[in-house]
Scaffold this active site. Sequence first.
Site, PDB file in Angstrom:
ATOM      1  N   CYS A  28      -7.130-102.449 -12.884  1.00 30.12           N
ATOM      2  CA  CYS A  28      -8.136-102.933 -11.947  1.00 30.12           C
ATOM      3  C   CYS A  28      -8.032-104.453 -11.873  1.00 30.12           C
ATOM      4  O   CYS A  28      -7.294-105.086 -12.639  1.00 30.12           O
ATOM      5  CB  CYS A  28      -9.531-102.522 -12.406  1.00 30.12           C
ATOM      6  SG  CYS A  28     -10.017-103.261 -13.998  1.00 30.12           S
ATOM      7  N   HIS A  31      -7.931-102.818 -23.524  1.00 38.97           N
ATOM      8  CA  HIS A  31      -7.675-101.729 -24.468  1.00 38.97           C
ATOM      9  C   HIS A  31      -6.407-100.970 -24.090  1.00 38.97           C
ATOM     10  O   HIS A  31      -6.455 -99.867 -23.546  1.00 38.97           O
ATOM     11  CB  HIS A  31      -8.877-100.789 -24.537  1.00 38.97           C
ATOM     12  CG  HIS A  31     -10.001-101.342 -25.351  1.00 38.97           C
ATOM     13  ND1 HIS A  31     -11.307-100.954 -25.184  1.00 38.97           N
ATOM     14  CD2 HIS A  31     -10.013-102.271 -26.344  1.00 38.97           C
ATOM     15  CE1 HIS A  31     -12.071-101.604 -26.039  1.00 38.97           C
ATOM     16  NE2 HIS A  31     -11.313-102.409 -26.754  1.00 38.97           N
ATOM     17  N   HIS A  63     -19.122-100.221 -28.572  1.00 40.08           N
ATOM     18  CA  HIS A  63     -18.100-100.646 -27.621  1.00 40.08           C
ATOM     19  C   HIS A  63     -18.224-102.159 -27.445  1.00 40.08           C
ATOM     20  O   HIS A  63     -19.332-102.695 -27.388  1.00 40.08           O
ATOM     21  CB  HIS A  63     -18.296 -99.944 -26.277  1.00 40.08           C
ATOM     22  CG  HIS A  63     -17.174-100.171 -25.316  1.00 40.08           C
ATOM     23  ND1 HIS A  63     -17.086-101.308 -24.543  1.00 40.08           N
ATOM     24  CD2 HIS A  63     -16.073 -99.431 -25.022  1.00 40.08           C
ATOM     25  CE1 HIS A  63     -15.991-101.251 -23.802  1.00 40.08           C
ATOM     26  NE2 HIS A  63     -15.361-100.121 -24.077  1.00 40.08           N
ATOM     27  N   GLU A  66     -17.949-104.122 -24.975  1.00 36.21           N
ATOM     28  CA  GLU A  66     -18.749-104.554 -23.829  1.00 36.21           C
ATOM     29  C   GLU A  66     -20.238-104.449 -24.136  1.00 36.21           C
ATOM     30  O   GLU A  66     -21.030-105.336 -23.768  1.00 36.21           O
ATOM     31  CB  GLU A  66     -18.419-103.725 -22.587  1.00 36.21           C
ATOM     32  CG  GLU A  66     -19.184-104.188 -21.347  1.00 36.21           C
ATOM     33  CD  GLU A  66     -18.950-103.328 -20.125  1.00 36.21           C
ATOM     34  OE1 GLU A  66     -19.861-103.251 -19.279  1.00 36.21           O
ATOM     35  OE2 GLU A  66     -17.852-102.727 -20.008  1.00 36.21           O
ATOM     36  N   THR A  96     -20.223-101.070 -17.722  1.00 37.86           N
ATOM     37  CA  THR A  96     -19.528-100.912 -16.439  1.00 37.86           C
ATOM     38  C   THR A  96     -18.544 -99.749 -16.405  1.00 37.86           C
ATOM     39  O   THR A  96     -18.084 -99.377 -15.323  1.00 37.86           O
ATOM     40  CB  THR A  96     -18.757-102.196 -16.082  1.00 37.86           C
ATOM     41  OG1 THR A  96     -17.724-102.426 -17.055  1.00 37.86           O
ATOM     42  CG2 THR A  96     -19.683-103.401 -16.016  1.00 37.86           C
ATOM     43  N   CYS A 110     -18.547-100.344 -12.440  1.00 34.21           N
ATOM     44  CA  CYS A 110     -17.690-101.140 -11.566  1.00 34.21           C
ATOM     45  C   CYS A 110     -16.979-100.260 -10.542  1.00 34.21           C
ATOM     46  O   CYS A 110     -16.794 -99.056 -10.740  1.00 34.21           O
ATOM     47  CB  CYS A 110     -16.694-101.954 -12.384  1.00 34.21           C
ATOM     48  SG  CYS A 110     -15.217-101.085 -12.888  1.00 34.21           S
ATOM     49  N   SER A 113     -12.839 -96.927 -22.848  1.00 33.24           N
ATOM     50  CA  SER A 113     -13.964 -96.099 -22.406  1.00 33.24           C
ATOM     51  C   SER A 113     -13.695 -95.466 -21.049  1.00 33.24           C
ATOM     52  O   SER A 113     -13.929 -94.274 -20.856  1.00 33.24           O
ATOM     53  CB  SER A 113     -15.240 -96.947 -22.336  1.00 33.24           C
ATOM     54  OG  SER A 113     -16.317 -96.208 -21.807  1.00 33.24           O
ATOM     55  N   ASN A 114     -13.172 -96.245 -20.107  1.00 32.43           N
ATOM     56  CA  ASN A 114     -12.982 -95.680 -18.771  1.00 32.43           C
ATOM     57  C   ASN A 114     -11.916 -94.595 -18.772  1.00 32.43           C
ATOM     58  O   ASN A 114     -11.984 -93.645 -17.996  1.00 32.43           O
ATOM     59  CB  ASN A 114     -12.676 -96.778 -17.751  1.00 32.43           C
ATOM     60  CG  ASN A 114     -11.275 -97.315 -17.853  1.00 32.43           C
ATOM     61  OD1 ASN A 114     -10.338 -96.758 -17.294  1.00 32.43           O
ATOM     62  ND2 ASN A 114     -11.097 -98.407 -18.582  1.00 32.43           N
TER      63      ASN A 114
END
Length: 323
Positions: free
Chosen positions: A26, A55, A138, A140, A179, A209, A238-239
Amino acid sequence: MPTKTPAEKRAKPRITVRLSSPRGFCAGVERAIKTVEETLSLYGAPVYVRHEIVHNAHVVARLSAMGAVFVESVAEAPTDRPIVFSAHGAPQSAHADAAQRKMVKIDATCPLVLKVHTQARRHVAAGRRVLLIGHANHPEVIGTMGQAPDGEILLVQTIQDAKDITIPDDRPLAYVTQTTLSVDDTAGIISALKNRFPDIAGPAKEDICYATSNRQDAVKASAPGTDLFVVIGSPTSSNSVRLVETAKAAGAKHAMLVEDAEQFDWDMIDGISTIGLSAGASAPESLVEDFLTALASEHTLDIKTIETARENVVFNTPLRLAS
């Protein structure tokens, strides 16, 4: 045994690949990686980076080879070298430590994460207690909770948390979110919070996001009917983990996360006719290409790209480097 003809030697089982788009890097990840590269070019090696810049082990290995040194605290870095803050963001205390040590500080935090930090600080300044929807430990989440004094931001991880959380006083409430969460799961938590606290304030636009939402939407469109859905990404991303969950929920018979083609158990392909493929927002496209190359070595591929959005977002690197 009769000798196979050239045509027979070339014959491979056919497999359909449903390739999700968008996938992979991204704009925030690209900005963070470019920031480290530009810092190395400007200051020379070594350059210190607080936490993994993104990550992904492959990205970290390449930047390490170029002279980046990854540390978990500002105190681990010498004062005479630059320190870069990762895309995930950092608590205010880490920035204060770097300033107190008079270090060259370069902030590669994703602008969309910075937006959440700003929201949290504004809510606290306005007298609200903030509920942060996210996953404990995490980076973030640690960074966002570190935007205010202890106790001002409370973590909510599940719908049950939203129903059970104890609010220590009657101050007005607000919520923000990590996010990189599952869009669907987060919607359920927000609904539970609003049911319990009808006056709770929230962002005008969701904090998840655009890239996380887009990749989940593409997986939702690609996964139904697949025998196996593979997400390329790190287990600490995470994503990427959310994409696996999304594929399962969308109808993939099986879904899994792998870091790269070498980590994949290729015996799992036996008997499969349709495979789905995506990559987390911190996974380079080269890892997707490597996976397809390995798959094509034993199979005839029928690739169908499932595109649900086109991304053209670009974030500039920090002003210190862009000037």
